[in-house]
Design an enzyme around this catalytic site. Structure first.
Site, PDB file in Angstrom:
ATOM      1  N   PHE A  88      49.627  47.091  43.679  1.00 12.72           N
ATOM      2  CA  PHE A  88      50.022  47.992  44.767  1.00 12.72           C
ATOM      3  C   PHE A  88      50.594  47.163  45.900  1.00 12.72           C
ATOM      4  CE2 PHE A  88      48.321  52.163  43.641  1.00 12.72           C
ATOM      5  CZ  PHE A  88      47.666  51.815  42.475  1.00 12.72           C
ATOM      6  N   ILE A  90      51.818  48.452  49.390  1.00 10.61           N
ATOM      7  CA  ILE A  90      52.076  49.537  50.342  1.00 10.61           C
ATOM      8  C   ILE A  90      52.306  48.897  51.713  1.00 10.61           C
ATOM      9  CG2 ILE A  90      51.181  51.706  51.299  1.00 10.61           C
ATOM     10  CD1 ILE A  90      51.118  51.877  48.295  1.00 10.61           C
ATOM     11  N   LYS A  92      53.396  46.636  54.522  1.00 11.00           N
ATOM     12  CA  LYS A  92      53.854  45.244  54.636  1.00 11.00           C
ATOM     13  C   LYS A  92      53.447  44.350  53.469  1.00 11.00           C
ATOM     14  CE  LYS A  92      54.176  45.268  59.641  1.00 11.00           C
ATOM     15  NZ  LYS A  92      53.543  44.792  60.882  1.00 11.00           N
ATOM     16  N   ASP A 180      48.301  40.416  46.810  1.00  3.93           N
ATOM     17  CA  ASP A 180      48.345  39.311  47.785  1.00  3.93           C
ATOM     18  C   ASP A 180      47.753  38.049  47.165  1.00  3.93           C
ATOM     19  OD1 ASP A 180      45.861  40.661  47.748  1.00  3.93           O
ATOM     20  OD2 ASP A 180      45.293  39.756  49.658  1.00  3.93           O
ATOM     21  N   HIS A 200      33.175  37.637  41.744  1.00  3.94           N
ATOM     22  CA  HIS A 200      33.770  37.387  43.064  1.00  3.94           C
ATOM     23  C   HIS A 200      33.462  35.953  43.500  1.00  3.94           C
ATOM     24  CE1 HIS A 200      34.676  37.779  47.294  1.00  3.94           C
ATOM     25  NE2 HIS A 200      35.095  39.016  47.118  1.00  3.94           N
ATOM     26  N   PRO A 201      34.483  35.218  43.979  1.00  5.09           N
ATOM     27  CA  PRO A 201      34.243  33.805  44.307  1.00  5.09           C
ATOM     28  C   PRO A 201      33.323  33.611  45.506  1.00  5.09           C
ATOM     29  CG  PRO A 201      36.409  34.494  45.097  1.00  5.09           C
ATOM     30  CD  PRO A 201      35.858  35.639  44.284  1.00  5.09           C
ATOM     31  N   TYR A 203      30.400  35.094  46.245  1.00  5.03           N
ATOM     32  CA  TYR A 203      28.978  35.440  46.170  1.00  5.03           C
ATOM     33  C   TYR A 203      28.256  34.904  44.949  1.00  5.03           C
ATOM     34  CZ  TYR A 203      30.647  38.579  49.741  1.00  5.03           C
ATOM     35  OH  TYR A 203      31.250  39.071  50.865  1.00  5.03           O
ATOM     36  N   GLU A 270      35.709  48.595  45.689  1.00  7.11           N
ATOM     37  CA  GLU A 270      34.898  47.498  45.148  1.00  7.11           C
ATOM     38  C   GLU A 270      33.424  47.901  45.029  1.00  7.11           C
ATOM     39  OE1 GLU A 270      35.703  43.003  45.866  1.00  7.11           O
ATOM     40  OE2 GLU A 270      34.228  43.587  47.373  1.00  7.11           O
TER      41      GLU A 270
HETATM   42  N1  UDP Z   1      47.116  47.058  49.899  1.00  9.22           N
HETATM   43  C1  UDP Z   1      48.429  47.406  50.217  1.00  9.22           C
HETATM   44  N2  UDP Z   1      48.758  47.665  51.523  1.00  9.22           N
HETATM   45  C2  UDP Z   1      47.851  47.587  52.541  1.00  9.22           C
HETATM   46  C3  UDP Z   1      46.523  47.216  52.226  1.00  9.22           C
HETATM   47  C4  UDP Z   1      46.197  46.957  50.886  1.00  9.22           C
HETATM   48  O1  UDP Z   1      49.280  47.492  49.332  1.00  9.22           O
HETATM   49  O2  UDP Z   1      48.223  47.826  53.697  1.00  9.22           O
HETATM   50  C5  UDP Z   1      46.774  46.838  48.475  1.00  9.22           C
HETATM   51  C6  UDP Z   1      47.310  45.490  47.982  1.00  9.22           C
HETATM   52  O3  UDP Z   1      47.612  45.605  46.611  1.00  9.22           O
HETATM   53  C7  UDP Z   1      46.126  44.581  48.178  1.00  9.22           C
HETATM   54  C8  UDP Z   1      44.965  45.517  47.830  1.00  9.22           C
HETATM   55  O4  UDP Z   1      45.382  46.788  48.315  1.00  9.22           O
HETATM   56  O5  UDP Z   1      46.219  43.460  47.323  1.00  9.22           O
HETATM   57  C9  UDP Z   1      43.602  45.142  48.437  1.00  9.22           C
HETATM   58  O6  UDP Z   1      43.694  44.956  49.841  1.00  9.22           O
HETATM   59  P1  UDP Z   1      43.533  43.526  50.517  1.00  9.22           P
HETATM   60  O7  UDP Z   1      44.204  42.513  49.669  1.00  9.22           O
HETATM   61  O8  UDP Z   1      43.987  43.649  51.938  1.00  9.22           O
HETATM   62  O9  UDP Z   1      41.970  43.299  50.467  1.00  9.22           O
HETATM   63  P2  UDP Z   1      41.241  41.871  50.421  1.00  9.22           P
HETATM   64  O10 UDP Z   1      41.633  41.203  49.126  1.00  9.22           O
HETATM   65  O11 UDP Z   1      41.723  41.100  51.618  1.00  9.22           O
HETATM   66  O12 UDP Z   1      39.787  42.225  50.462  1.00  9.22           O
HETATM   67 MN    MN Z   2      43.578  40.960  48.304  1.00  4.64          MN
END
Ligand code: UDP
Ligand code: MN
Length: 321
Positions: A88, A90, A92, A180, A200-201, A203, A270
């Site tokens: 995903f 969405i 930015k 990301d 999860h890395p 914990y 999660e």
């Molecule tokens: N995501 C997105 N837009 C946003 C926030 C989240 O597309 O504004 C999606 C994206 O795929 C991201 C996932 O949701 O990899 C999980 O969010 P994020 O990576 O911010 O969570 P974290 O890994 O930092 O806990």
């Molecule tokens: Mn992420």
């Protein structure tokens, strides 16, 4: 005569409709190794002793040194499998797509058919990336949102419905990943299984009472302090399309049930994932090699970082803080 043809037609129509509810395409078969393949003799006595490589319900935990990538890839490649991969992006998060795809082309399921599904509210911002043979990209437009919590949680619903409409006919396995992130090393057929989760890395050295599970009994994601196996990362779920379908459907329904009671689980999707996996044990568990974080220093048991979340400025990329 015409009447009989009509009856036949309707019976056939309803039969195929009801079947379509349940039919999943899968060519997965037993593990057959090609004859005369040369690989290192497996040892009964020598192996990794610094990590646990099997769960108490006898699912393998995948660490470097516990598998032979040449052997495993040669077992799975002749099956001509297709691996669906969802991400995903969405708002930015569109900035992460290029690196995700380019590094996946180098390291992720190389030599397999891979179908990427990129869900985005900005389809025109999806960069064109050179894909290797047998690899395919589909962009699917989905609504944006002004809450990251909603974006994260709604992934379950969107994956569920896309499996129903499309993916179940197009793939054998599916991996649902955070965008990301980047691939840094081999991620191959050793990761394939019926229901696959990643540790999860953050914990894995903690006791279960310290895991950030949802602790309020009012939420359907609730887990008691005395329960829990591992803390699984929400940035990766995988397995047979059918099994991931059930997982996403259950988590989506529970998320909506909570929303109806004005409660949102501590870690959104999660939390629901962790609750689901506590009772529906994964058949394969990936070590934190498969989900690291760039800001985290490598630890001695992690010999290879395969996939890692990039460092990001949360305030800048998310729609809300
Ligand atoms: N995501 C997105 N837009 C946003 C926030 C989240 O597309 O504004 C999606 C994206 O795929 C991201 C996932 O949701 O990899 C999980 O969010 P994020 O990576 O911010 O969570 P974290 O890994 O930092 O806990
Ligand atoms: Mn992420």
């Amino acid at each position: 005569m015409i009447f009989i043809v009509f009856v036949f037609f309707f019976l056939f129509f309803f039969y195929s409709c009801s079947l379509s509810q349940f039919v999943f395409k899968s060519r997965v078969r037993n593990m057959v190794s090609p004859e005369k393949l040369l690989y290192k003799q497996p040892s009964v006595l020598v192996g990794r002793t610094d990590v646990v490589s099997v769960t108490p319900w006898l699912a393998p935990i995948i660490w470097e040194g516990t598998f032979d990538p040449v052997l495993i890839d040669n077992i799975y490649k002749p099956m001509n499998l297709t691996i669906a991969t969802t991400v995903f992006a969405i708002g930015k998060y569109d900035r992460f797509i290029r690196d995700f795809l380019e590094t996946a082309e180098k390291h992720f399921m190389v030599g397999f058919n891979v179908r990427y599904y990129v869900f985005t509210d900005l389809p025109h911002n999806v960069p064109s990336v050179n894909l290797n043979q047998g690899r395919h990209l589909t962009v699917i437009q989905v609504p944006g949102s002004n809450r990251w919590q909603e974006i994260s949680a709604r992934r379950m619903e969107i994956i569920q419905t896309t499996i129903e409409h499309q993916i179940r006919r197009e793939a054998d396995y599916i991996f649902c990943l955070d965008v990301d992130s980047k691939f840094h090393a081999h991620w191959g057929a050793e990761s394939l299984g019926r229901l696959v989760a990643v540790i999860h890395p953050g914990y894995y050295e903690q006791t279960r009472d310290r895991f950030p599970y949802e602790r309020r009994p009012a939420s359907t994601a609730y887990i008691h302090m005395d329960e829990g196996d591992y803390y699984y990362g929400g940035a990766m779920i995988g397995g047979f399309v059918e099994d991931v379908y059930t997982l996403t459907k259950v988590c989506r329904n529970k998320f909506e049930e909570d929303a109806g009671n004005s409660i949102e689980a501590a870690r959104q999707d999660e939390s629901h994932l962790n609750r689901y996996l506590l009772y529906n044990k994964p058949s394969k568990v990936l070590s934190p090699e498969y989900l690291w974080q760039d800001f985290k220093a490598k630890t001695k048991e992690v010999k290879v970082i395969r996939f890692s979340g990039v460092i990001k400025n949360y305030a800048e990329v998310r729609p809300n803080v």
